[in-house]
Design a protein around this motif. Structure first.
Motif, PDB file in Angstrom:
ATOM      1  N   TYR A  29      73.941   6.237 -67.842  1.00 14.87           N
ATOM      2  CA  TYR A  29      73.820   7.336 -66.870  1.00 14.87           C
ATOM      3  C   TYR A  29      74.164   8.668 -67.530  1.00 14.87           C
ATOM      4  O   TYR A  29      73.565   9.704 -67.228  1.00 14.87           O
ATOM      5  CB  TYR A  29      74.727   7.095 -65.669  1.00 14.87           C
ATOM      6  N   SER A  30      75.125   8.633 -68.467  1.00  8.33           N
ATOM      7  CA  SER A  30      75.443   9.839 -69.232  1.00  8.33           C
ATOM      8  C   SER A  30      74.240  10.286 -70.057  1.00  8.33           C
ATOM      9  O   SER A  30      73.965  11.481 -70.185  1.00  8.33           O
ATOM     10  CB  SER A  30      76.641   9.572 -70.146  1.00  8.33           C
ATOM     11  N   LEU A  31      73.496   9.310 -70.612  1.00  7.43           N
ATOM     12  CA  LEU A  31      72.282   9.634 -71.362  1.00  7.43           C
ATOM     13  C   LEU A  31      71.241  10.278 -70.454  1.00  7.43           C
ATOM     14  O   LEU A  31      70.622  11.282 -70.815  1.00  7.43           O
ATOM     15  CB  LEU A  31      71.711   8.364 -71.999  1.00  7.43           C
ATOM     16  N   LYS A  32      71.054   9.709 -69.272  1.00  3.73           N
ATOM     17  CA  LYS A  32      70.096  10.285 -68.318  1.00  3.73           C
ATOM     18  C   LYS A  32      70.467  11.728 -67.984  1.00  3.73           C
ATOM     19  O   LYS A  32      69.607  12.614 -67.950  1.00  3.73           O
ATOM     20  CB  LYS A  32      70.069   9.443 -67.044  1.00  3.73           C
ATOM     21  N   GLN A  36      68.625  15.533 -69.163  1.00  2.00           N
ATOM     22  CA  GLN A  36      68.126  16.380 -68.070  1.00  2.00           C
ATOM     23  C   GLN A  36      66.851  15.790 -67.462  1.00  2.00           C
ATOM     24  O   GLN A  36      65.833  16.466 -67.305  1.00  2.00           O
ATOM     25  CB  GLN A  36      67.890  17.818 -68.546  1.00  2.00           C
ATOM     26  N   ALA A  37      66.947  14.502 -67.153  1.00  2.00           N
ATOM     27  CA  ALA A  37      65.807  13.825 -66.535  1.00  2.00           C
ATOM     28  C   ALA A  37      65.487  14.471 -65.197  1.00  2.00           C
ATOM     29  O   ALA A  37      66.381  14.838 -64.428  1.00  2.00           O
ATOM     30  CB  ALA A  37      66.135  12.345 -66.334  1.00  2.00           C
ATOM     31  N   MET A  38      64.211  14.615 -64.933  1.00  4.38           N
ATOM     32  CA  MET A  38      63.769  15.218 -63.677  1.00  4.38           C
ATOM     33  C   MET A  38      63.994  14.246 -62.524  1.00  4.38           C
ATOM     34  O   MET A  38      64.243  13.059 -62.723  1.00  4.38           O
ATOM     35  CB  MET A  38      62.303  15.609 -63.780  1.00  4.38           C
ATOM     36  N   SER A  39      63.863  14.758 -61.299  1.00  6.37           N
ATOM     37  CA  SER A  39      64.180  13.961 -60.108  1.00  6.37           C
ATOM     38  C   SER A  39      63.292  12.730 -59.970  1.00  6.37           C
ATOM     39  O   SER A  39      63.669  11.747 -59.340  1.00  6.37           O
ATOM     40  CB  SER A  39      64.064  14.824 -58.847  1.00  6.37           C
ATOM     41  N   ASN A  40      62.101  12.799 -60.563  1.00  6.72           N
ATOM     42  CA  ASN A  40      61.184  11.655 -60.460  1.00  6.72           C
ATOM     43  C   ASN A  40      61.236  10.761 -61.696  1.00  6.72           C
ATOM     44  O   ASN A  40      60.384   9.899 -61.870  1.00  6.72           O
ATOM     45  CB  ASN A  40      59.753  12.136 -60.227  1.00  6.72           C
ATOM     46  N   GLN A  41      62.237  10.972 -62.554  1.00  8.11           N
ATOM     47  CA  GLN A  41      62.392  10.168 -63.760  1.00  8.11           C
ATOM     48  C   GLN A  41      63.659   9.317 -63.663  1.00  8.11           C
ATOM     49  O   GLN A  41      64.705   9.796 -63.227  1.00  8.11           O
ATOM     50  CB  GLN A  41      62.475  11.049 -65.009  1.00  8.11           C
ATOM     51  N   LEU A  42      63.544   8.067 -64.102  1.00  4.86           N
ATOM     52  CA  LEU A  42      64.694   7.149 -64.143  1.00  4.86           C
ATOM     53  C   LEU A  42      65.446   7.142 -62.816  1.00  4.86           C
ATOM     54  O   LEU A  42      66.680   7.164 -62.768  1.00  4.86           O
ATOM     55  CB  LEU A  42      65.639   7.538 -65.277  1.00  4.86           C
ATOM     56  N   VAL A  43      64.696   7.112 -61.726  1.00  3.95           N
ATOM     57  CA  VAL A  43      65.316   7.221 -60.395  1.00  3.95           C
ATOM     58  C   VAL A  43      66.215   6.037 -60.065  1.00  3.95           C
ATOM     59  O   VAL A  43      67.110   6.145 -59.224  1.00  3.95           O
ATOM     60  CB  VAL A  43      64.235   7.370 -59.300  1.00  3.95           C
ATOM     61  N   ASP A  44      65.972   4.888 -60.711  1.00  3.26           N
ATOM     62  CA  ASP A  44      66.828   3.731 -60.422  1.00  3.26           C
ATOM     63  C   ASP A  44      68.043   3.663 -61.337  1.00  3.26           C
ATOM     64  O   ASP A  44      68.830   2.726 -61.241  1.00  3.26           O
ATOM     65  CB  ASP A  44      66.023   2.430 -60.507  1.00  3.26           C
ATOM     66  N   TRP A  45      68.205   4.644 -62.237  1.00  2.00           N
ATOM     67  CA  TRP A  45      69.431   4.737 -63.040  1.00  2.00           C
ATOM     68  C   TRP A  45      70.481   5.419 -62.161  1.00  2.00           C
ATOM     69  O   TRP A  45      70.713   6.616 -62.256  1.00  2.00           O
ATOM     70  CB  TRP A  45      69.186   5.542 -64.307  1.00  2.00           C
ATOM     71  N   PHE A  76      61.479  14.945 -71.527  1.00  4.23           N
ATOM     72  CA  PHE A  76      62.792  15.468 -71.176  1.00  4.23           C
ATOM     73  C   PHE A  76      62.953  16.865 -71.782  1.00  4.23           C
ATOM     74  O   PHE A  76      62.085  17.342 -72.508  1.00  4.23           O
ATOM     75  CB  PHE A  76      63.899  14.553 -71.725  1.00  4.23           C
ATOM     76  N   SER A  77      64.093  17.481 -71.499  1.00  2.00           N
ATOM     77  CA  SER A  77      64.360  18.795 -72.097  1.00  2.00           C
ATOM     78  C   SER A  77      65.796  18.913 -72.592  1.00  2.00           C
ATOM     79  O   SER A  77      66.192  19.948 -73.110  1.00  2.00           O
ATOM     80  CB  SER A  77      64.091  19.907 -71.070  1.00  2.00           C
ATOM     81  N   GLY A  78      66.572  17.829 -72.433  1.00  2.00           N
ATOM     82  CA  GLY A  78      67.981  17.885 -72.783  1.00  2.00           C
ATOM     83  C   GLY A  78      68.311  17.270 -74.125  1.00  2.00           C
ATOM     84  O   GLY A  78      67.462  17.147 -75.016  1.00  2.00           O
ATOM     85  N   THR A  79      69.562  16.859 -74.278  1.00  2.00           N
ATOM     86  CA  THR A  79      70.092  16.387 -75.556  1.00  2.00           C
ATOM     87  C   THR A  79      70.516  14.913 -75.461  1.00  2.00           C
ATOM     88  O   THR A  79      70.524  14.319 -74.384  1.00  2.00           O
ATOM     89  CB  THR A  79      71.308  17.228 -75.963  1.00  2.00           C
ATOM     90  N   LEU A  80      70.902  14.347 -76.603  1.00  2.33           N
ATOM     91  CA  LEU A  80      71.378  12.969 -76.656  1.00  2.33           C
ATOM     92  C   LEU A  80      72.866  12.909 -76.337  1.00  2.33           C
ATOM     93  O   LEU A  80      73.634  13.754 -76.805  1.00  2.33           O
ATOM     94  CB  LEU A  80      71.128  12.378 -78.041  1.00  2.33           C
ATOM     95  N   SER A  81      73.274  11.930 -75.558  1.00  8.93           N
ATOM     96  CA  SER A  81      74.684  11.798 -75.182  1.00  8.93           C
ATOM     97  C   SER A  81      75.458  11.005 -76.216  1.00  8.93           C
ATOM     98  O   SER A  81      75.023   9.921 -76.632  1.00  8.93           O
ATOM     99  CB  SER A  81      74.788  11.100 -73.822  1.00  8.93           C
ATOM    100  N   GLY A 321      57.696   6.683 -64.062  1.00 10.44           N
ATOM    101  CA  GLY A 321      57.301   7.036 -65.417  1.00 10.44           C
ATOM    102  C   GLY A 321      55.798   7.118 -65.571  1.00 10.44           C
ATOM    103  O   GLY A 321      55.296   7.424 -66.646  1.00 10.44           O
ATOM    104  N   GLY A 322      55.075   6.803 -64.498  1.00 13.61           N
ATOM    105  CA  GLY A 322      53.622   6.909 -64.517  1.00 13.61           C
ATOM    106  C   GLY A 322      52.970   5.930 -65.459  1.00 13.61           C
ATOM    107  O   GLY A 322      53.461   4.836 -65.712  1.00 13.61           O
ATOM    108  N   ASP A 323      51.851   6.361 -65.997  1.00 13.86           N
ATOM    109  CA  ASP A 323      51.012   5.511 -66.835  1.00 13.86           C
ATOM    110  C   ASP A 323      51.764   5.005 -68.067  1.00 13.86           C
ATOM    111  O   ASP A 323      51.653   3.846 -68.445  1.00 13.86           O
ATOM    112  CB  ASP A 323      49.774   6.305 -67.250  1.00 13.86           C
ATOM    113  N   ALA A 324      52.567   5.858 -68.673  1.00 10.92           N
ATOM    114  CA  ALA A 324      53.256   5.478 -69.911  1.00 10.92           C
ATOM    115  C   ALA A 324      54.253   4.357 -69.671  1.00 10.92           C
ATOM    116  O   ALA A 324      54.342   3.405 -70.455  1.00 10.92           O
ATOM    117  CB  ALA A 324      53.974   6.697 -70.501  1.00 10.92           C
ATOM    118  N   ALA A 325      55.017   4.432 -68.562  1.00  6.23           N
ATOM    119  CA  ALA A 325      55.993   3.391 -68.254  1.00  6.23           C
ATOM    120  C   ALA A 325      55.305   2.058 -68.011  1.00  6.23           C
ATOM    121  O   ALA A 325      55.743   1.014 -68.493  1.00  6.23           O
ATOM    122  CB  ALA A 325      56.820   3.788 -67.029  1.00  6.23           C
ATOM    123  N   PHE A 326      54.222   2.095 -67.259  1.00  2.68           N
ATOM    124  CA  PHE A 326      53.475   0.863 -66.976  1.00  2.68           C
ATOM    125  C   PHE A 326      52.936   0.260 -68.265  1.00  2.68           C
ATOM    126  O   PHE A 326      53.030  -0.944 -68.490  1.00  2.68           O
ATOM    127  CB  PHE A 326      52.332   1.177 -66.013  1.00  2.68           C
TER     128      PHE A 326
END
Length: 607
Positions: A29-32, A36-45, A76-81, A321-326
């Protein structure tokens, strides 16, 4: 006293599991958050969901240790935890092309189990941490196409297991440690590096980003000669197959030590166009429907070249994650290749659709052959049912014990075991639960499966494991023996046992095994073999998941090894449980009687 001790041990084990999941969940969760994951990214984390093994793009081993995290092309736009360094059981970390900025944390050097680290095509800055030299198991390291600078640390020379090093298109300078040129494959192009006189070509910027594989001169000569031989052999194979097997893709059989032979079909996974599948299925005509389940409908189709296919059109699907996640999940499933697993031919994605394409199974499913026999069709004979039981067990054993990370089916039943032209069992729909669950937004795992086949612990906790598959497999064995459904309300007319499992247990205790066997067999079966299959089924469907056998043990028992001992142990345990239950029941009844007697005494006493 023993019962109290048992519950203390159980509670301690549960606490250990909780603590393990908790710190892993915190790290992820710290990584997420840092990414700076967007609201529609990794929503189940979600920090409220303490078990990260149920999160999308996260894979765990049987001990609930996180072993793989794949977050490629996530924008993403953030950094590594730095907290990622706590995940010491991690062996694959892939964050390719995800727009990550900042530096590589020193704490990544604590990932001592890591074999694969891929941070290619991001915006990382700073130097390569010297601590990466602690990753003694690392085999693949890709940091290409970033903005990294400084010298390549000498500590990387300690990575004796490294076979592929990709550092191209950065801002590195200085001398390259000479030992890195002994790696099988490396790429240093597009930097300001000093490769030395002997390897100056390895740093040439005009090489582009192509991988450079450099070995000693003897190795080059051997490689060239070997390459020519391989080229000639390949040309001959291509010529022969084009002439004699037009349209056939040859498979390469690789013998992997300690595993079932693994078949790798080069280029087998195809991305289909929507229009191509629409034409093949006659616009998904209802007359083409082969079956329907919790994951969607399956349509029979025919491709332009005449190949018969089965197209599964997934429903209730919306991947954050759309097409890439699938596609990543599809690729994960496609590497599980075994003769008793349904091979994935390809897939198709659109903004609103997800489809999977499989070869058409001529003899449909075991369930249809047991309960939907048309006039004139042969009954599924007992020898075939035995072959199906063993084949399905081997397929599940491969998913659980030879796939890395392992794959949990979560819906094992006769309807999901298909039959090829030789009536060989082919387990289908494996991995679909994971595919669909990348869209989860709730804090609890969605239970997926078919009532009557679902293990009790999965229903109560929402947590699946290989032992939930073992339970479903046990129910499937009972389907094979009886020909009946896992739940049958028609039995209410004669008895209380709606569940097939309870019905079989009762008849087994009463030694009425003849009443269990499918009447369609017309007594053409071996009673001793029937008894053995029922015993395996009851061992697989024990209430406690810890007491169920692993699928490898199931395979051995079906082959005649170790069943007698395991069955005797189970019977003794059942007798003890029944005696304990009766003792508690008597105690309860006595308590009720005494209570009623006390009431009577109070009512009859003087006022």
């Amino acid at each position: 006293m023993m019962m109290e001790f048992y519950f203390v041990v159980l509670a301690f084990a549960s606490l250990q599991s909780f603590v393990s999941s908790d710190f892993q969940g915190d790290a992820l969760y710290s990584l997420k958050t840092s990414l700076q994951a967007m609201s529609n990214q990794l929503v189940d984390w979600n920090p409220s969901q303490v078990d990260p093994c149920t999160w999308s793009n996260v894979f765990c081993d049987h001990n609930k240790n996180v072993v793989s995290v794949t977050l490629s092309s996530m924008n993403f736009s953030g950094t590594l935890s730095p907290k990622v360094g706590f995940l010491k059981t991690l062996f694959t970390l892939t964050l390719r092309g995800s727009g990550i900025t900042g530096m590589i944390p020193e704490e990544f050097g604590n990932l001592t189990g890591l074999t694969n680290l891929d941070l290619e095509n991001n915006h990382l800055t700073g130097e390569i941490p010297a601590s990466l030299g602690n990753l003694k198991k690392l085999q693949f390291l890709s940091l290409s196409q970033n903005n990294l600078s400084g010298r390549i640390p000498d500590s990387l020379s300690a990575l004796t297991n490294l076979i592929n090093l990709q550092l191209s298109s950065n801002n590195f300078g200085g001398q390259i440690p000479q030992s890195l040129f002994e790696i099988s494959e490396y790429n240093f192009t597009g930097n300001n590096l000093d490769c030395g006189v002997n390897f100056s070509h390895a740093c040439a910027s005009n090489s582009g980003n192509s991988s450079s594989s450099h070995k000693p001169k003897v190795g080059i000569i051997v490689g060239v000669v070997g390459g020519l031989i391989v080229l000639i052999l390949c040309s001959m194979l291509v010529f022969l197959y084009k002439g004699r097997h037009k349209g056939y893709r040859p498979e390469v059989f690789v013998d992997v030590a300690g595993e079932v032979d693994r078949r790798i079909a080069f280029g087998q996974l195809k991305r289909f166009a929507w229009r191509e599948l629409q034409i093949a299925t006659d616009s998904f005509n209802e007359r083409s429907v082969l079956g329907q389940g919790g994951f969607g409908k399956v349509y029979k189709g025919v491709l332009a070249d005449g190949t018969k296919i089965a197209v599964k059109r997934l429903t209730d699907f919306e991947s954050p994650g759309g097409d890439a996640a699938f596609q990543r999940e599809v690729e994960m499933i496609s590497v599980a290749v075994h003769k008793n697993l349904l091979r994935l031919i390809g897939f198709c994605t659109t903004p609103t659709e997800r489809l999977l394409v499989y070869p058409f199974m001529q003899n449909l499913s075991v369930a249809s052959r047991l309960r939907e026999i048309k006039p004139g069709e042969p009954v599924l004979g007992w020898p075939t049912r035995k072959k199906v039981a063993l084949g399905a067990a081997r397929g599940l054993e491969y998913l659980h014990e030879h796939c890395n990370p392992k794959i949990i089916h979560r819906d094992v039943k006769a309807a999901n075991v298909l039959l090829d032209e030789d009536f060989e069992a082919v387990v289908g729909d494996f991995g679909l639960a994971k595919l669909v669950d990348v869209r989860k937004t709730s804090v609890t795992t969605q239970v997926r499966g078919t009532m009557g086949h679902i293990a009790p612990e999965y229903l109560s906790t929402g947590k699946s494991s290989e032992k939930t598959d073992v339970f479903g497999y046990g129910i499937m064995l009972l389907e094979l023996v009886t020909g009946q459904r896992a739940i049958d309300f028609s039995r209410l007319e004669e008895e209380d046992d709606v569940l097939l499992l309870d019905h079989v247990k009762k008849l087994e205790r009463e030694k009425k095994l003849n009443a269990i066997v499918d009447r369609n067999l017309n007594e053409n079966y071996n009673m001793q073999e029937v008894e053995m299959m029922i015993q395996v089924a009851l061992l697989c469907t024990q209430q406690s998941p810890e007491e169920r056998p692993a699928m490898s043990e199931v395979v051995r028992m079906l082959e005649g090894e170790g069943l007698a001992e395991r069955w005797e142990e189970w019977q003794n345990l059942e007798v003890t449980r029944r005696q304990e239950y009766e003792r508690l029941q008597r105690r309860f009844d006595w308590g009720e009687d005494s209570m009623y007697n006390q009431d009577a005494i109070e009512l009859s006493s003087g006022r």
